[in-house]
Design an enzyme around this catalytic site. Structure first.
Site, PDB file in Angstrom:
ATOM      1  CG  HIS A 176      -4.123   0.231   6.685  1.00 31.07           C
ATOM      2  ND1 HIS A 176      -4.052   0.828   7.923  1.00 31.07           N
ATOM      3  CD2 HIS A 176      -2.965   0.548   6.056  1.00 31.07           C
ATOM      4  CE1 HIS A 176      -2.893   1.480   8.032  1.00 31.07           C
ATOM      5  NE2 HIS A 176      -2.215   1.322   6.912  1.00 31.07           N
ATOM      6  CG  HIS A 186      -0.012   4.403   4.632  1.00 36.21           C
ATOM      7  ND1 HIS A 186      -0.764   3.635   5.490  1.00 36.21           N
ATOM      8  CD2 HIS A 186      -0.850   5.372   4.157  1.00 36.21           C
ATOM      9  CE1 HIS A 186      -2.002   4.113   5.550  1.00 36.21           C
ATOM     10  NE2 HIS A 186      -2.075   5.157   4.741  1.00 36.21           N
ATOM     11  CG  HIS A 206       3.748  -1.524  11.688  1.00 34.69           C
ATOM     12  ND1 HIS A 206       4.537  -0.416  11.918  1.00 34.69           N
ATOM     13  CD2 HIS A 206       3.041  -1.255  10.572  1.00 34.69           C
ATOM     14  CE1 HIS A 206       4.302   0.500  10.976  1.00 34.69           C
ATOM     15  NE2 HIS A 206       3.407   0.010  10.137  1.00 34.69           N
ATOM     16  CG  ASP A 237       4.776   3.339   7.503  1.00 27.69           C
ATOM     17  OD1 ASP A 237       3.871   3.718   6.728  1.00 27.69           O
ATOM     18  OD2 ASP A 237       4.584   2.507   8.413  1.00 27.69           O
ATOM     19  CG  HIS A 238       4.150   0.101   4.474  1.00 29.59           C
ATOM     20  ND1 HIS A 238       4.033  -1.230   4.810  1.00 29.59           N
ATOM     21  CD2 HIS A 238       3.745   0.800   5.573  1.00 29.59           C
ATOM     22  CE1 HIS A 238       3.564  -1.328   6.048  1.00 29.59           C
ATOM     23  NE2 HIS A 238       3.379  -0.116   6.533  1.00 29.59           N
ATOM     24  CG  HIS A 293      -0.421   0.088   2.529  1.00 29.79           C
ATOM     25  ND1 HIS A 293       0.415  -0.859   3.076  1.00 29.79           N
ATOM     26  CD2 HIS A 293      -0.556   1.054   3.475  1.00 29.79           C
ATOM     27  CE1 HIS A 293       0.746  -0.501   4.298  1.00 29.79           C
ATOM     28  NE2 HIS A 293       0.189   0.674   4.568  1.00 29.79           N
ATOM     29  CG  ASP A 333       0.541  -1.105   7.841  1.00 33.48           C
ATOM     30  OD1 ASP A 333       1.431  -1.929   8.128  1.00 33.48           O
ATOM     31  OD2 ASP A 333       0.753   0.129   7.770  1.00 33.48           O
TER      32      ASP A 333
HETATM   33 ZN   LIG Z   1      -0.125   1.759   6.437  1.00 32.77          ZN
END
Ligand SMILES: [Zn+2]
Length: 280
Positions: A136, A64, A191, A66-67, A62, A153
């Site tokens: 998400h 985001h 995570h 942080d990915h 996805h 996530d």
């Molecule tokens: Zn995420």
């Protein structure tokens, strides 16, 4: 005889405070790895340097940051490879495949994949089924293959992602799809939230013996500085309240929290998700 080995060798690379970037060793080409959700390039580059491995492809679940944030720097470092064609002008040349969901917010993709499609990396001996798992985020996907699930996530051990874009009905359906995969599926989440998630799980189901036993195991791993992951779907169906919304114990707890009768698993899921959002 299966053309794929039953188990992939997958190593965790820690990033930020609690992200895992998963590095999958190619079962076919020694020394080549695929990175899943590299939010930060530096720890991946450090692991490649340490192990002498080379990055052969990137999978993204996805959009985001942080990915996906590490993708540009990883592409810049993927030298010595022939650029591969991109579907549209890319801000940087892509010397390796970058595969993820069709979403304009991800600008580095060389290949988009969609639900029920197979993501084939034949040179690397890898093949994944794509599962659309909105909730998400709306375009979130999971990669399933070789007995392993890379779920970003969407599903965490003993918990699940926050609903930033989807509805409770959507996210509950996504988690139900994942729950229906074989029980021995290894679950690689984005995570390290397991210990905190278990505190919530045991608030919902204080007498869940499997969750209590799992909490002991997770606490021992974390105290030793080890990841709690991967989990398995078998474990998750026994301990994760978000996969147990059809269980009487979970429904009863959600109804007590909500102070009203609930209509079914999707309603139970919605109450649990909101409850967890405010849980400390
Ligand atoms: Zn995420």
């Amino acid at each position: 005889m299966s053309i794929h080995p039953p188990h992939l060798n997958v190593r965790p690379v820690r990033a930020f405070s609690d992200n895992y970037i998963w590095l999958i060793d190619s079962p076919r080409k020694a020394g080549e790895v695929v990175a899943v959700d590299p939010g930060d390039a530096s720890p991946v580059l450090a692991e490649l340097e340490r192990s002498g491995a080379s990055l052969a492809a990137i999978l993204l679940t996805h959009h985001h940051p942080d990915h996906i944030g590490g993708v540009p720097d990883l592409l810049r470092h993927a030298v010595g490879r022939r650029p591969i064609p991109t579907p549209k002008p890319s801000p940087i040349p892509a010397p390796i495949a970058v595969i993820g969901p069709a979403d304009a917010r991800i600008t580095t993709l060389t290949r988009t994949v969609h639900d029920a499609q197979r993501c084939e990396l034949p040179d690397l001996g890898l093949s994944f089924e794509i599962l659309a798992v909105p909730g998400h985020t709306l375009s979130h996907i999971a990669f399933y293959g070789h007995g392993a699930l890379f779920c970003g996530d969407t599903l965490f051990s003993a918990g699940c992602g926050r609903m930033f874009e989807g509805t409770a009905t959507q996210m509950n359906a996504s988690l139900t799809r994942l729950r229906n995969l074989p029980p021995d599926t290894r679950v690689f989440c984005g995570h390290e939230y397991t210990a905190a998630n278990l505190r919530f799980a045991l608030t919902v189901e204080p007498t869940n013996g499997d969750a209590l036993e799992y909490q002991g195991r997770v606490n021992r791993l974390r105290a030793a500085g080890e990841p709690s992951l991967p989990s398995t779907l078998d474990t998750e169906t026994r301990v994760n309240p978000f996969l147990r919304c059809d269980q009487a114990s979970v429904a009863k707890s959600a109804e007590t929290h909500a102070g009203k009768r609930l209509g079914g698993p999707a309603d139970v899921f919605g109450v649990l998700r909101a409850w967890k959002d405010g849980f400390r």
